[in-house]
Design a protein around this motif. Structure first.
Motif, PDB file in Angstrom:
ATOM      1  N   GLU A   1      11.535 -37.791  24.675  1.00 58.44           N
ATOM      2  CA  GLU A   1      11.160 -37.515  26.067  1.00 58.44           C
ATOM      3  C   GLU A   1      12.400 -37.340  26.953  1.00 58.44           C
ATOM      4  O   GLU A   1      12.467 -36.424  27.781  1.00 58.44           O
ATOM      5  N   ARG A   2      13.407 -38.230  26.769  1.00 53.55           N
ATOM      6  CA  ARG A   2      14.652 -38.109  27.548  1.00 53.55           C
ATOM      7  C   ARG A   2      15.350 -36.782  27.238  1.00 53.55           C
ATOM      8  O   ARG A   2      15.838 -36.095  28.142  1.00 53.55           O
ATOM      9  N   ASN A   3      15.392 -36.431  25.964  1.00 49.89           N
ATOM     10  CA  ASN A   3      16.056 -35.193  25.561  1.00 49.89           C
ATOM     11  C   ASN A   3      15.324 -33.971  26.114  1.00 49.89           C
ATOM     12  O   ASN A   3      15.945 -32.980  26.523  1.00 49.89           O
ATOM     13  N   GLU A   4      13.970 -34.060  26.126  1.00 52.43           N
ATOM     14  CA  GLU A   4      13.159 -32.957  26.673  1.00 52.43           C
ATOM     15  C   GLU A   4      13.465 -32.755  28.153  1.00 52.43           C
ATOM     16  O   GLU A   4      13.555 -31.611  28.644  1.00 52.43           O
ATOM     17  N   ALA A   5      13.645 -33.852  28.883  1.00 54.18           N
ATOM     18  CA  ALA A   5      13.979 -33.761  30.321  1.00 54.18           C
ATOM     19  C   ALA A   5      15.332 -33.076  30.520  1.00 54.18           C
ATOM     20  O   ALA A   5      15.501 -32.237  31.420  1.00 54.18           O
ATOM     21  N   ILE A   6      16.306 -33.421  29.659  1.00 53.15           N
ATOM     22  CA  ILE A   6      17.635 -32.782  29.747  1.00 53.15           C
ATOM     23  C   ILE A   6      17.524 -31.292  29.435  1.00 53.15           C
ATOM     24  O   ILE A   6      18.132 -30.453  30.121  1.00 53.15           O
ATOM     25  N   ILE A   7      16.732 -30.938  28.409  1.00 49.65           N
ATOM     26  CA  ILE A   7      16.538 -29.515  28.046  1.00 49.65           C
ATOM     27  C   ILE A   7      15.944 -28.744  29.217  1.00 49.65           C
ATOM     28  O   ILE A   7      16.381 -27.629  29.543  1.00 49.65           O
ATOM     29  N   ASN A   8      14.948 -29.335  29.891  1.00 50.14           N
ATOM     30  CA  ASN A   8      14.317 -28.661  31.034  1.00 50.14           C
ATOM     31  C   ASN A   8      15.319 -28.423  32.168  1.00 50.14           C
ATOM     32  O   ASN A   8      15.305 -27.364  32.801  1.00 50.14           O
ATOM     33  N   LYS A   9      16.186 -29.421  32.408  1.00 46.80           N
ATOM     34  CA  LYS A   9      17.212 -29.250  33.445  1.00 46.80           C
ATOM     35  C   LYS A   9      18.191 -28.137  33.079  1.00 46.80           C
ATOM     36  O   LYS A   9      18.549 -27.297  33.907  1.00 46.80           O
ATOM     37  N   LEU A  10      18.639 -28.142  31.789  1.00 50.20           N
ATOM     38  CA  LEU A  10      19.586 -27.113  31.334  1.00 50.20           C
ATOM     39  C   LEU A  10      18.968 -25.723  31.401  1.00 50.20           C
ATOM     40  O   LEU A  10      19.636 -24.748  31.731  1.00 50.20           O
ATOM     41  N   ARG A  11      17.662 -25.633  31.084  1.00 53.24           N
ATOM     42  CA  ARG A  11      16.972 -24.341  31.177  1.00 53.24           C
ATOM     43  C   ARG A  11      16.961 -23.850  32.626  1.00 53.24           C
ATOM     44  O   ARG A  11      17.142 -22.670  32.916  1.00 53.24           O
ATOM     45  N   PHE A  12      16.720 -24.813  33.532  1.00 52.87           N
ATOM     46  CA  PHE A  12      16.678 -24.475  34.966  1.00 52.87           C
ATOM     47  C   PHE A  12      18.039 -23.947  35.422  1.00 52.87           C
ATOM     48  O   PHE A  12      18.144 -22.893  36.065  1.00 52.87           O
ATOM     49  N   PHE A  13      19.123 -24.671  35.046  1.00 52.09           N
ATOM     50  CA  PHE A  13      20.474 -24.222  35.450  1.00 52.09           C
ATOM     51  C   PHE A  13      20.827 -22.883  34.806  1.00 52.09           C
ATOM     52  O   PHE A  13      21.441 -22.013  35.438  1.00 52.09           O
ATOM     53  N   ALA A  14      20.430 -22.702  33.546  1.00 50.07           N
ATOM     54  CA  ALA A  14      20.740 -21.460  32.835  1.00 50.07           C
ATOM     55  C   ALA A  14      20.041 -20.265  33.483  1.00 50.07           C
ATOM     56  O   ALA A  14      20.533 -19.140  33.454  1.00 50.07           O
ATOM     57  N   SER A  15      18.859 -20.520  34.084  1.00 50.30           N
ATOM     58  CA  SER A  15      18.116 -19.417  34.725  1.00 50.30           C
ATOM     59  C   SER A  15      18.720 -19.028  36.077  1.00 50.30           C
ATOM     60  O   SER A  15      18.509 -17.935  36.574  1.00 50.30           O
ATOM     61  N   ILE A  16      19.498 -19.973  36.669  1.00 50.44           N
ATOM     62  CA  ILE A  16      20.096 -19.696  37.983  1.00 50.44           C
ATOM     63  C   ILE A  16      21.542 -19.225  37.837  1.00 50.44           C
ATOM     64  O   ILE A  16      21.975 -18.280  38.483  1.00 50.44           O
TER      65      ILE A  16
END
Length: 579
Positions: free
Chosen positions: A265-280
């Motif tokens: 779950e913690r790793n999934e949260a980090i992945i979601n944040k990285l995806r968000f930054f990668a999209s911006i």
């Protein structure tokens, strides 16, 4: 005696085994356990006749191994004109007659060498089953089974439970190297269950026995083979110790699994944040970090704990009523009588309230099933069912309630379900997966048929249930699920049972058949009777305490309180030592 390596086998609708392996040594008494429909009976069939089955892997059986077999289904009618002594001594008398015939032939024949060889073979066969001591061995077995009084009785005069014991005795008298038995305890009353325990424990030879009976499991075996979710594991030791080791493993693995889940779950949260930054931001470092985290997540998912012997399917049995009326007299039985060749029951009188949970007990062959079936038919003046009461019936003769030529889908369409999806959703709670819904009911295991009967009974929403040996053929997990369902049910239940645990755990009182009539007995007196006549008091009371602690452990695990679960497990271990 037996060695199986990497054996795999499938039915068209279902995979049964995935590279299972085990060995069975000389003189081991092994219990074969697992949920209903997991393939236990099929594996015994493969051992008995491997040429009939196309399986992968290796099966080795000791050369010249003589196999004895007791089926879960009796064939009483085929031997109805035979006495018990004649039935048990059939092979002995046949060999004696053969020896006499050979001796007579030797007096006039010139083929002496051939006849001497035949004579020696017959003597060897006779010696293998005890020779001149055969009748003495037979008497010893009958005494162990508490059936000496029936030695000269016709087989047709025996109850089903007594005949099952006779089948066990007959196979043991043939002195098999390997004894296979498929649920020999089904429908045995308390006395006959103790007799079966004595027969198993006295047998010198290798045994592989399918059973779900908690009393036999705790008293008869020094090895456990557990088949679950297409995999198999062995345990050298008592069932009670195996069960405890499973519970300890469950606590440990679930604690680790929760830690794994938290990390995922913690790793999934980090992945979601990285995806968000990668999209911006079009920054290469963000992309690399995202890929690295995804690989970590994949590794975490791969190592996620999988435990086939802990992830055991337990049916979700829910017994509910279509209405919740005030307490009324649901059933009144007045001067009920039943007779066949002789009177079974006479002048029977009792009444059942709409919330009573009652066990009918008595020896095999005393008329319990006949009474329950007559209540269900409700066509006698001596039986009166309140008009507000809707009745559902579970039969020990499964074909009486289930149309075995139907598929599961057809069976539930016939009782009012409207769509395939509705049926699939409903029966999935009882452990029936989509791939077997088109399977004929006749091809299901005994346990699966009883679970299917329970699903039909539950779907009826009746407010009085007539249950004839409902725990027969059920695995221990399903037995416990049924006990919970009965405890939560708010209608009336009349249950025929020889399962001490189910009676003690679920019933308000018992109706006991004695001297061709029925009398009411409170649970406290029933316990005293059981202690005095059948089972050890200390053992049963410790078993009850053990069950109470196991339920507390289950609740602690559910609440993820693993420290409490471990503490309770220590308490449980000290109780098990007393057993």
């Amino acid at each position: 005696m037996i060695k199986i390596e990497n054996l795999s086998y499938s039915f068209p609708q279902k995979d049964l085994y995935n590279k299972i392996s085990f060995t069975l040594e000389d003189d081991q008494h092994c219990a074969f356990i697992g949920t209903s429909g997991s393939g236990k009976s099929t594996l015994i069939d493969i051992i008995m006749d491997p040429e009939r089955y196309m399986f992968d892997g290796n099966l080795e059986i000791k050369p010249n191994c003589k196999i004895g077999y007791v089926s879960q289904f009796s064939q009483l009618d085929k031997t109805k004109e035979t006495t018990v002594f004649e039935y048990l001594g059939e092979e002995f008398f046949k060999l004696q007659n053969e020896i006499t015939s050979i001796c007579t032939e030797m007096e006039t024949s010139s083929h002496i060498d051939f006849l001497l060889e035949k004579y020696q073979q017959a003597l060897d066969s006779l010696d293998a089953i005890g020779g001149d001591d055969f009748e003495s061995l037979l008497n010893k077995k009958l005494n162990l089974a508490n059936l000496m009084k029936h030695k000269d009785s016709r087989i047709s005069a025996l109850s089903g439970g007594e005949f099952k014991l006779i089948q066990v005795v007959k196979e043991m008298l043939h002195s098999p190297d390997l004894m296979l038995m498929d649920e020999p305890d089904v429908f045995l009353d308390f006395e006959n269950l103790n007799s079966l325990k004595n027969l198993i424990n006295s047998h010198q030879g290798t045994m592989l026995i399918i059973t779900h009976n908690r009393y036999l499991l705790n008293h008869c075996f020094n090895k456990i083979i557990h088949l679950e979710n297409m995999e198999l594991q062995e345990f050298d030791g008592r069932y009670i110790d195996y069960n405890f080791s499973l519970l300890q493993t469950k606590i440990e693995l679930l604690e680790l699994a929760i830690a794994d889940d938290d990390e995922i779950e913690r790793n999934e949260a980090i992945i979601n944040k990285l995806r968000f930054f990668a999209s911006i931001y079009s920054d290469a470092s963000n992309g690399k970090a995202l890929k690295a985290r995804i690989k970590i997540q994949e590794r975490l998912e791969e190592r996620r704990i999988k435990a086939p012997f802990l992830d055991i399917k337990q049916p979700d049995i829910r017994l509910t009523t279509y209405n919740e009326a005030e307490e009324i007299i649901a059933l009144k039985v007045t001067d009920y009588n039943v007779a066949f060749d002789e009177t079974l029951l006479e002048n029977v009188n009792f009444e059942i309230k709409s919330s009573d949970k009652v066990a009918i007990i008595g020896s095999n062959g005393t008329g319990k099933t006949t009474l329950l079936r007559d209540i269900f038919k409700n066509n006698q003046a001596s039986i009166e069912i309140n008009p507000e009461i809707k009745v559902a019936y579970l039969s020990q003769l499964q074909g009486e309630i289930l149309n075995e030529s139907n598929t599961i889908l057809e069976e539930f369409l016939s009782i009012g379900f409207e769509t395939h999806e509705e049926i699939k959703s409903y029966v999935s709670n009882y452990g029936f997966e989509r791939e077997i819904l088109e399977q004929k009911i006749g091809s299901l295991s005994g346990g699966e048929k009883n679970i299917l009967q329970l699903a039909k009974v539950a779907a009826s929403k009746a407010n009085m249930l007539l249950l004839d040996e409902p725990t027969s053929h059920l695995d221990t997990y399903s037995q416990i699920a049924l006990e919970k369902a009965i405890e939560n049910y708010n209608g009336a239940i009349i249950m025929i049972s020889h399962d001490y645990y189910s009676i003690i755990n679920c019933m308000d009182y018992v109706l006991i058949i004695e001297d061709k009539t029925i009398r009411k007995m409170r649970m406290r007196k029933f316990r005293k009777m059981i202690y005095a006549d059948y089972f050890d008091k200390d053992y049963l009371e410790i078993e009850q305490k053990k069950k109470s602690i196991e339920m507390k452990i289950e609740l602690a695990i559910k609440n993820t309180d693993f420290e409490l679960a471990k503490s309770l497990a220590q308490e449980l271990e000290s109780l098990i030592k007393l057993l």
